[in-house]
Enzyme design. Structure first.
Site, PDB file in Angstrom:
ATOM      1  N   CYS A   4       0.762  -1.468   0.276  1.00 19.18           N
ATOM      2  CA  CYS A   4      -0.208   0.024   0.382  1.00 19.18           C
ATOM      3  C   CYS A   4       0.495   1.651   0.102  1.00 19.18           C
ATOM      4  O   CYS A   4       2.116   1.480   0.970  1.00 19.18           O
ATOM      5  CB  CYS A   4      -0.971  -0.279   1.458  1.00 19.18           C
ATOM      6  SG  CYS A   4      -2.213   1.262   1.607  1.00 19.18           S
ATOM      7  N   CYS A   7       0.433   4.081   2.884  1.00 18.85           N
ATOM      8  CA  CYS A   7       1.092   2.810   4.161  1.00 18.85           C
ATOM      9  C   CYS A   7       2.781   3.216   4.030  1.00 18.85           C
ATOM     10  O   CYS A   7       2.769   3.390   5.415  1.00 18.85           O
ATOM     11  CB  CYS A   7       1.114   1.487   3.947  1.00 18.85           C
ATOM     12  SG  CYS A   7      -0.851   0.640   5.120  1.00 18.85           S
ATOM     13  N   ASP A  30       0.097  16.633  -1.931  1.00 15.84           N
ATOM     14  CA  ASP A  30      -0.387  15.780  -2.728  1.00 15.84           C
ATOM     15  C   ASP A  30       1.115  15.851  -4.107  1.00 15.84           C
ATOM     16  O   ASP A  30       1.039  16.401  -4.415  1.00 15.84           O
ATOM     17  CB  ASP A  30      -1.599  15.610  -3.467  1.00 15.84           C
ATOM     18  CG  ASP A  30      -1.943  15.224  -4.074  1.00 15.84           C
ATOM     19  OD1 ASP A  30      -2.914  14.247  -3.668  1.00 15.84           O
ATOM     20  OD2 ASP A  30      -1.283  14.254  -5.476  1.00 15.84           O
ATOM     21  N   ASN A  87     -12.859  11.081  -1.412  1.00 11.69           N
ATOM     22  CA  ASN A  87     -13.022   9.212  -2.680  1.00 11.69           C
ATOM     23  C   ASN A  87     -12.593   8.647  -2.187  1.00 11.69           C
ATOM     24  O   ASN A  87     -12.111   7.605  -2.215  1.00 11.69           O
ATOM     25  CB  ASN A  87     -12.373  10.016  -4.089  1.00 11.69           C
ATOM     26  CG  ASN A  87     -12.510  11.212  -4.457  1.00 11.69           C
ATOM     27  OD1 ASN A  87     -13.769  12.204  -4.817  1.00 11.69           O
ATOM     28  ND2 ASN A  87     -11.122  11.629  -4.742  1.00 11.69           N
ATOM     29  N   GLY A  93     -13.533   8.147  -7.913  1.00 14.52           N
ATOM     30  CA  GLY A  93     -11.989   7.974  -8.861  1.00 14.52           C
ATOM     31  C   GLY A  93     -11.331   7.957  -8.056  1.00 14.52           C
ATOM     32  O   GLY A  93     -10.030   8.411  -7.902  1.00 14.52           O
ATOM     33  N   HIS A 100      -8.448   8.494   2.853  1.00  9.76           N
ATOM     34  CA  HIS A 100      -7.286   9.690   2.790  1.00  9.76           C
ATOM     35  C   HIS A 100      -8.779  10.417   2.779  1.00  9.76           C
ATOM     36  O   HIS A 100      -9.343  10.724   1.302  1.00  9.76           O
ATOM     37  CB  HIS A 100      -6.389   9.658   1.293  1.00  9.76           C
ATOM     38  CG  HIS A 100      -6.715   9.627   0.261  1.00  9.76           C
ATOM     39  ND1 HIS A 100      -6.578   8.247  -0.149  1.00  9.76           N
ATOM     40  CD2 HIS A 100      -6.880  10.551  -0.937  1.00  9.76           C
ATOM     41  CE1 HIS A 100      -7.174   7.931  -1.650  1.00  9.76           C
ATOM     42  NE2 HIS A 100      -7.361   9.103  -1.655  1.00  9.76           N
TER      43      HIS A 100
HETATM   44  P1  5GP Z   1      -7.545   9.246  -5.003  1.00 11.90           P
HETATM   45  O1  5GP Z   1      -7.799   9.971  -6.792  1.00 11.90           O
HETATM   46  O2  5GP Z   1      -7.729   7.695  -4.636  1.00 11.90           O
HETATM   47  O3  5GP Z   1      -9.302  10.304  -3.909  1.00 11.90           O
HETATM   48  O4  5GP Z   1      -6.188  10.216  -4.651  1.00 11.90           O
HETATM   49  C1  5GP Z   1      -4.888  10.034  -4.742  1.00 11.90           C
HETATM   50  C2  5GP Z   1      -4.033  11.096  -4.519  1.00 11.90           C
HETATM   51  O5  5GP Z   1      -2.649  10.090  -4.402  1.00 11.90           O
HETATM   52  C3  5GP Z   1      -4.285  11.733  -5.955  1.00 11.90           C
HETATM   53  O6  5GP Z   1      -4.108  13.599  -5.864  1.00 11.90           O
HETATM   54  C4  5GP Z   1      -2.737  11.682  -6.374  1.00 11.90           C
HETATM   55  O7  5GP Z   1      -2.448  13.041  -6.704  1.00 11.90           O
HETATM   56  C5  5GP Z   1      -1.952  11.085  -4.707  1.00 11.90           C
HETATM   57  N1  5GP Z   1      -0.915  10.772  -4.841  1.00 11.90           N
HETATM   58  C6  5GP Z   1      -0.739   9.527  -5.998  1.00 11.90           C
HETATM   59  N2  5GP Z   1       0.335   8.813  -5.808  1.00 11.90           N
HETATM   60  C7  5GP Z   1       1.360   9.631  -4.933  1.00 11.90           C
HETATM   61  C8  5GP Z   1       2.481   9.995  -4.024  1.00 11.90           C
HETATM   62  O8  5GP Z   1       3.241   8.855  -4.312  1.00 11.90           O
HETATM   63  N3  5GP Z   1       3.355  10.261  -3.139  1.00 11.90           N
HETATM   64  C9  5GP Z   1       2.132  11.491  -2.977  1.00 11.90           C
HETATM   65  N4  5GP Z   1       2.191  12.534  -2.259  1.00 11.90           N
HETATM   66  N5  5GP Z   1       0.666  11.614  -3.676  1.00 11.90           N
HETATM   67  C10 5GP Z   1       0.613  10.188  -4.348  1.00 11.90           C
HETATM   68 ZN    ZN Z   2      -2.246   1.732   3.570  1.00 16.68          ZN
END
Ligand code: 5GP
Ligand code: ZN
Length: 115
Positions: A4, A7, A30, A87, A93, A100
């Protein structure tokens, strides 16, 4: 949980720009910001989303709005306004399946939550 991404960030196995941390929560920038302020707030303990809360992750998640308000102030968007959202699942999405909350601000975010 093995494999994960969040994690691994919580355990500092993968680097992130951490802006807040305590025993049960961590917040970081992000990597693909969609607003001048775009932070992610997570319980350190794994759960995939709001439907998967345990007593431990629920207690951590319950503190997220208060931490978000503090971070909004620290990042200069307290007065201008900010949004906190999570989300959950494919139609929403969700791409990272560790619970988170996005904290977004620093520009007008638009009135629509759903395009
Ligand atoms: P979701 O689309 O699941 O609501 O949001 C996931 C978020 O995680 C996205 O906005 C994406 O840009 C962010 N994200 C994905 N991989 C990484 C990473 O390796 N580091 C950080 N800081 N953010 C990430
Ligand atoms: Zn996790």
């Amino acid at each position: 949980m093995d494999g994960c991404l969040f994690c691994q960030i919580a355990k500092k196995e993968i680097p992130a720009a951490v802006v807040y941390e305590d025993d049960t929560l961590i917040a970081f920038k992000d990597i693909f910001p969609q607003a001048p302020v775009h932070l992610l707030l997570i319980p350190k303990a794994h759960c995939s989303g709001l439907a998967d809360l345990t007593p431990e992750t629920a207690a951590a998640a319950a503190r997220i709005p208060q931490v978000a308000a503090r971070l909004a102030a620290e990042h200069g968007v307290e007065a201008s306004g900010w949004r906190l959202l999570s989300n959950n699942g494919a139609d929403a999405g969700q791409t990272v399946f560790h619970l988170h909350f996005h904290l977004l601000g620093g520009k007008p975010l638009g009135g629509k939550l759903c395009l």
